[in-house]
Design an enzyme around this catalytic site. Structure first.
Site, mmCIF file in Angstrom:
data_model
loop_
_atom_site.group_PDB
_atom_site.id
_atom_site.type_symbol
_atom_site.label_atom_id
_atom_site.label_comp_id
_atom_site.label_asym_id
_atom_site.label_seq_id
_atom_site.Cartn_x
_atom_site.Cartn_y
_atom_site.Cartn_z
ATOM 1 N N MET A 36 0.843 -1.196 0.000
ATOM 2 C CA MET A 36 0.000 0.000 0.000
ATOM 3 C C MET A 36 0.878 1.245 0.000
ATOM 4 S SD MET A 36 -3.057 -0.980 2.693
ATOM 5 C CE MET A 36 -1.968 -1.696 3.940
ATOM 6 N N CYS A 147 -2.365 -2.716 -9.651
ATOM 7 C CA CYS A 147 -2.775 -1.386 -9.197
ATOM 8 C C CYS A 147 -3.451 -0.620 -10.331
ATOM 9 C CB CYS A 147 -1.565 -0.600 -8.693
ATOM 10 S SG CYS A 147 -1.992 1.058 -8.087
ATOM 11 N N LYS A 190 1.354 -9.965 -8.597
ATOM 12 C CA LYS A 190 0.034 -9.643 -8.048
ATOM 13 C C LYS A 190 -0.829 -9.099 -9.180
ATOM 14 C CE LYS A 190 -2.218 -7.300 -4.151
ATOM 15 N NZ LYS A 190 -3.190 -6.401 -4.792
ATOM 16 N N ASN A 252 -6.704 -11.835 -2.199
ATOM 17 C CA ASN A 252 -6.753 -10.471 -1.673
ATOM 18 C C ASN A 252 -8.099 -9.863 -2.045
ATOM 19 O OD1 ASN A 252 -5.401 -7.326 -2.729
ATOM 20 N ND2 ASN A 252 -5.920 -7.873 -0.640
ATOM 21 N N GLY A 253 -8.634 -9.056 -1.128
ATOM 22 C CA GLY A 253 -9.908 -8.392 -1.385
ATOM 23 C C GLY A 253 -10.939 -8.695 -0.311
ATOM 24 N N ASP A 254 -11.233 -7.697 0.536
ATOM 25 C CA ASP A 254 -12.240 -7.829 1.600
ATOM 26 C C ASP A 254 -11.899 -8.919 2.604
ATOM 27 O OD1 ASP A 254 -13.676 -5.795 0.440
ATOM 28 O OD2 ASP A 254 -15.169 -7.090 -0.515
ATOM 29 N N ALA A 276 -5.451 -5.734 3.402
ATOM 30 C CA ALA A 276 -5.092 -4.352 3.064
ATOM 31 C C ALA A 276 -5.838 -3.355 3.949
ATOM 32 C CB ALA A 276 -5.380 -4.083 1.586
#
Length: 429
Positions: A36, A147, A190, A252-254, A276
């Protein structure tokens, strides 16, 4: 263990597995901190590790920004820094020595074997050049192909690479060919999901054939924003494709915390999970409920402040992170806004035991501990204030300046007997 879990464990053990290089790290069984920008600087990574993160990704760092840097050990912060002279926007007076900018920073002791460097690149040769500079100090190199922000995609980097799979594969193959044998660490990538499962599968099959050891998939498409729910319909398919090639698959995600991560790993058959947003708010999310669960924001903030002071983090980044960690409705949040020094920050937070170190760091970073936010010795131009119709403020500045002159010894500022009685006032900037 259920029958299904037992069968899955047996099947997994029989699957192909890309060998993990001697100095590399296996992503399997890991709950990790996501890369991040701003929220992934060194104090944030140390905070995540403190609360139980298995691995930490650094913020995306563009290849060209690393190339030309000098590696230095900083004995004051105990860190390894990559620095260079700023190429533009320098505010130092003409003829003054220009200070080096810190491009990247790692803690060789506390991050040893657990730090993954994420590179922003769209060129195989530049990727290898940049990776060589840090490869000896990290446990892996990860290519950012997910990204969606313009600062990443403008030059064909980040999620833009999803539309140029030939280039993305060439980057990964080049890193595998040059970095893996020389530094004995793994290469990973990623990505985000594509519009259809068929498109995603075709891409993933190409990526896992490049020699990478790990693939992280953010379960959103490129146009999707964080407020939109992650889409996990393709996740098991992606995990299966990765496993066929012997590549670890991280989701990755939530992902809200370690407990949830472990359930999702079991549900979708992936090897690990990346956190994240929740980690940005409270890094104790890496603890299980059995180990204490979420700590209070006050405890997390205090631990973060200690790491920020220990590593002499840029004050602007520290202040930003505090706005993420402190609830917006807390009175402390509003009191943070006027803070312009570590000394004032610790006073506001009630961290009296950190006051001495805060002052040391302020002076080391050329910050006025007395909260003006300007470099030591800088004063406001009262003549300019009067000319601008701010007579009252001019008088306040003059009064404050006189008061400060009378109390310099109390603030521990030594003045040479040969120093002139007055200095020209600096212009406001």
């Amino acid at each position: 263990m259920s029958l299904m879990s037992a069968l899955r464990a047996i099947m997994t053990s029989e699957l192909k597995k890309i060998p993990i290089p001697r100095r590399g790290v296996d992503y399997r069984g890991k709950v990790v901190l996501a890369p991040m920008v701003r929220s992934g600087e060194l104090p944030s990574r140390l905070l995540a590790l403190h609360y139980g993160a298995d691995l930490v990704w650094g913020p995306e760092t563009v290849d060209r920004s690393m190339i030309g840097t000098t590696r230095r050990y900083n004995p004051d912060s105990g860190t390894v820094d990559w620095t260079r002279k700023p190429s533009q926007g320098c505010k130092e007076p003409q003829g003054a020595e220009v200070k080096d900018s810190i491009i990247y920073r790692v803690h060789p002791e506390k991050e040893a074997g657990r730090h993954i460097f994420q590179i922003g690149t769209s060129n195989p040769d530049l990727a290898v050049q940049a990776a060589r500079l840090v490869a000896a100090d990290v446990a892996g190199i990860d290519v950012n192909a997910g990204c969606p922000k313009p600062f990443s995609t403008h030059d064909g980097m980040g999620a833009a690479l999803l539309r140029t799979p030939d280039k993305l594969c060439a980057i990964l193959e080049s890193l595998v060919a040059h970095i893996v044998p020389e530094f004995e660490i793994g290469i990973s990538v990623k990505i985000r999901i594509l519009e259809t499962a068929e498109m995603t599968e075709a891409l993933v099959r190409r990526l896992v054939a490049t020699g990478i050891t790990g693939l992280t998939v953010h379960c959103r498409t490129t146009p999707m924003r964080p407020r939109e729910r992650a889409i996990r319909g393709q996740l098991r398919m992606i995990a299966d494709v990765c496993h066929e090639a012997g590549v670890a698959c991280v989701m990755n995600g939530d992902v809200g915390g370690r407990d949830e991560a472990l359930k999702l790993v079991e549900e979708f058959g992936v090897d690990g999970a990346m956190i994240a947003t929740q980690a940005e708010k409270n890094s104790s999310c890496f603890r299980t409920g059995a180990d204490g669960g979420l700590a209070s924001w006050a405890d997390v903030v205090k631990q973060y402040a200690q790491f920020a002071l220990e590593t002499e983090n840029k004050f602007g980044n520290t202040k930003f992170m505090l706005t993420q960690l402190i609830p917006g409705k807390s009175p402390v949040y509003r009191e943070l806004a006027p803070c312009k020094s570590y000394t004032r920050m610790c006073e506001m937070l009630g961290h009296d035991e950190l006051a001495d170190r805060a002052r040391e760091v302020d002076l080391a970073l050329d910050i006025d501990p007395n909260n003006t936010g300007k470099k030591k010795g800088a004063t406001a131009n009262t003549t300019a204030l009067v000319a601008g119709g701010q007579t009252a403020k001019s008088r306040a500045v003059e009064s404050s300046t006189k008061k400060n002159k009378r109390s310099l010894s109390e603030r521990g500022v030594a003045i040479s007997s040969e120093a002139p009685a007055t200095k020209p006032a600096a212009m406001l900037v």
